[in-house]
Design an enzyme around this catalytic site. Structure first.
Site, PDB file in Angstrom:
ATOM      1  N   CYS A 135       5.714  42.617 -18.540  1.00 48.21           N
ATOM      2  CA  CYS A 135       5.549  42.922 -17.125  1.00 48.21           C
ATOM      3  C   CYS A 135       4.578  44.074 -16.932  1.00 48.21           C
ATOM      4  O   CYS A 135       4.469  44.962 -17.768  1.00 48.21           O
ATOM      5  CB  CYS A 135       6.885  43.245 -16.479  1.00 48.21           C
ATOM      6  SG  CYS A 135       7.893  41.783 -16.196  1.00 48.21           S
ATOM      7  N   GLY A 144       7.450  45.398 -20.201  1.00 49.36           N
ATOM      8  CA  GLY A 144       6.257  46.187 -19.969  1.00 49.36           C
ATOM      9  C   GLY A 144       6.285  46.913 -18.649  1.00 49.36           C
ATOM     10  O   GLY A 144       7.121  46.643 -17.777  1.00 49.36           O
TER      11      GLY A 144
END
Length: 474
Positions: free
Chosen positions: A349, A307
């Site tokens: 993330c 992410g």
């Protein structure tokens, strides 16, 4: 493989040390964790341990349930022999808390009742339970199970038991009254938590803080969980990123399996999609929106991927923003989910920064961290109600994944759902406990930390009904 074999040897040692009566005691203590159908065929400790292993409740990595059961049986010398000389890992925690105080109370009562008292209890139950359930060889624990089947006994209904025990053994009645008082205190605490907004005040309360910031004094309504089906749990599990140059997410399949087990146990129909690019992520969510959810209670979507601050990364390296992700299930796209909770659990993330630990004075040298993932921005929730985004970390920071154990966030989420749903704890309180647990984790250096973050527009409490049985593993 070696550690698995060693653990089986540990279980064999325990099995050889237990009496027939102790095995039946363990079966009773595990009756909230396993289905009564499965437990009805258990005649040995080995069979029970196999069931617990198959349900991911017992393993070499986490033997805490075994230690807790032996503690309740007061087999302290056996515990010492198992935990000495690294025979079995304890991970710094000697006991779990998976056996409910209610179940332990009943076991304690059974250990304190003599043979004559048991005969008297059976006599008092002659007009209440079938005679065949009151035969000579029926134990008190078996009587308790029969009373539960007849709705005469549960953690919130001890009146019948108290009256019977009071007639037979007044000193034991005091123990039941004590349990009721303790349970009342816990209920009061949970009611106070329900009145808290999910701020630092709620976190401080659950972590033992003395300062509680009450935001309002009304009890919240609760979303209905009485549909023909609980709903669909969609799991998007992205592991293979070699085509876009990102690291593969080794260990994510451990999270996927844990989520499948827990949400099947909670009554959801679990659908799993592997290695989705941007288009596929949006398409599986559109397919989910096209379903008729009229007879269901809610919907769950778990996304396990890389992410960035803006959103989830597909296996093609393209981003699906968090707004795009959740708007696929908006009332305009899926009318049958109107006013029903839409629950997103995001393991990804939200940036590239490592979140440092806060120390009062001295900082030790840095060391190697587990590999990272992360989660979502503050403005990610559209102006619509009944959404929850439970994200693995706060904006700009990574979240951590261990190749052999899965991610800190998902593993804590699954553990606390299994632990707290049977006790009637609502989802936001469970997520506050997840926040607390994950915030205490760190790497070997003690410098790198992770802080999950729930964001929501829920208008009611989300509380799943305690599951009666556990389905088999997929």
């Amino acid at each position: 493989m070696q550690t698995v074999l060693e653990f089986q040897r540990v279980l064999l040692k325990v099995q050889a040390s237990l009496t027939v009566d102790e095995v039946q005691d363990l079966v009773f203590l595990c009756s909230d964790l396993l289905s009564l159908k499965d437990l009805s065929t258990v005649t040995s400790a080995g069979q029970l341990f196999s069931l617990l292993e198959n349900r991911d409740l017992l393993s070499w990595e986490d033997p805490s349930l075994l230690l807790e059961l032996l503690r309740i049986l007061k087999r302290n010398s056996l515990i010492r022999s198992l935990t000495s000389e690294d025979v079995m890992p304890t991970n710094g925690t000697t006991y779990s808390q998976q056996i409910s105080p209610y179940r332990q109370l009943l076991y304690e009562l059974s250990e304190s009742i003599c043979e004559q008292d048991l005969k008297n209890i059976k006599f008092l139950l002659l007009k209440t339970l079938p005679r065949k359930k009151l035969e000579k060889d029926t134990t008190l624990l078996q009587l308790f199970l029969e009373m539960e089947k007849e709705d005469l006994l549960d953690g919130n209904n001890l009146d019948v038991l108290q009256k019977i025990i009071g007639d037979i053994n007044p000193s034991l009645e005091k123990r039941i009254i004590q349990y009721k008082m303790e349970s009342c205190e816990i209920d009061t605490m949970e009611e106070q938590v329900d009145r808290l907004s999910l701020t630092e005040g709620a976190a401080a309360f659950l972590s033992g803080g003395t300062s509680v910031n009450l935001q309002y004094n009304i009890m919240l309504d609760q979303y209905e969980m009485k549909g023909d089906k609980r709903g669909v749990c969609l799991i998007i599990n992205n592991c293979d990123f070699k085509d876009c140059g990102l690291r593969n997410r080794d260990g994510t399949d451990i999270d996927k399996k844990s989520l499948e087990v827990v949400f099947q146990w909670l009554g959801f129909e679990v659908l799993t999609e592997q290695n989705c690019d941007r288009h596929q992520i949006l398409q599986v969510l559109r397919d989910l929106a096209d379903r008729d959810h009229t007879s269901t209670d809610c919907v769950v979507c778990c996304v396990l991927s890389h992410g960035q601050i803006k959103g989830i990364v597909g296996v093609d390296g393209q981003i699906v923003t968090y707004r795009e992700l959740i708007e696929t299930l908006s009332p305009s796209q899926c009318p049958s989910l109107f006013k029903k909770p839409k629950l997103f659990f995001i393991q990804a993330c939200r940036g590239t920064d490592d979140q440092p630990a806060a120390f009062p004075q001295i900082f030790p040298d840095d060391e190697v961290m587990p590999v990272s993932d992360a989660a979502v921005p503050r403005d990610s929730i559209p102006e619509m109600a009944d959404y929850l985004l439970a994200m693995s970390t706060v904006p700009h920071y990574v979240s951590y994944r261990e190749k052999d154990n899965g991610t800190w966030f998902i593993q804590s989420l699954c553990h606390n759902l299994k632990l707290l749903v049977p006790r009637g704890v609502d989802l936001l309180s469970i997520l506050t406990k997840v926040n607390s647990d994950v915030s205490k984790k760190t790497d070997k250096s003690g410098l790198k930390k992770q802080m999950p973050q729930p964001e929501f527009t829920l208008t009611k409490r989300v509380a799943f009904p305690p599951p009666k049985t556990r389905p088999p593993l997929p």
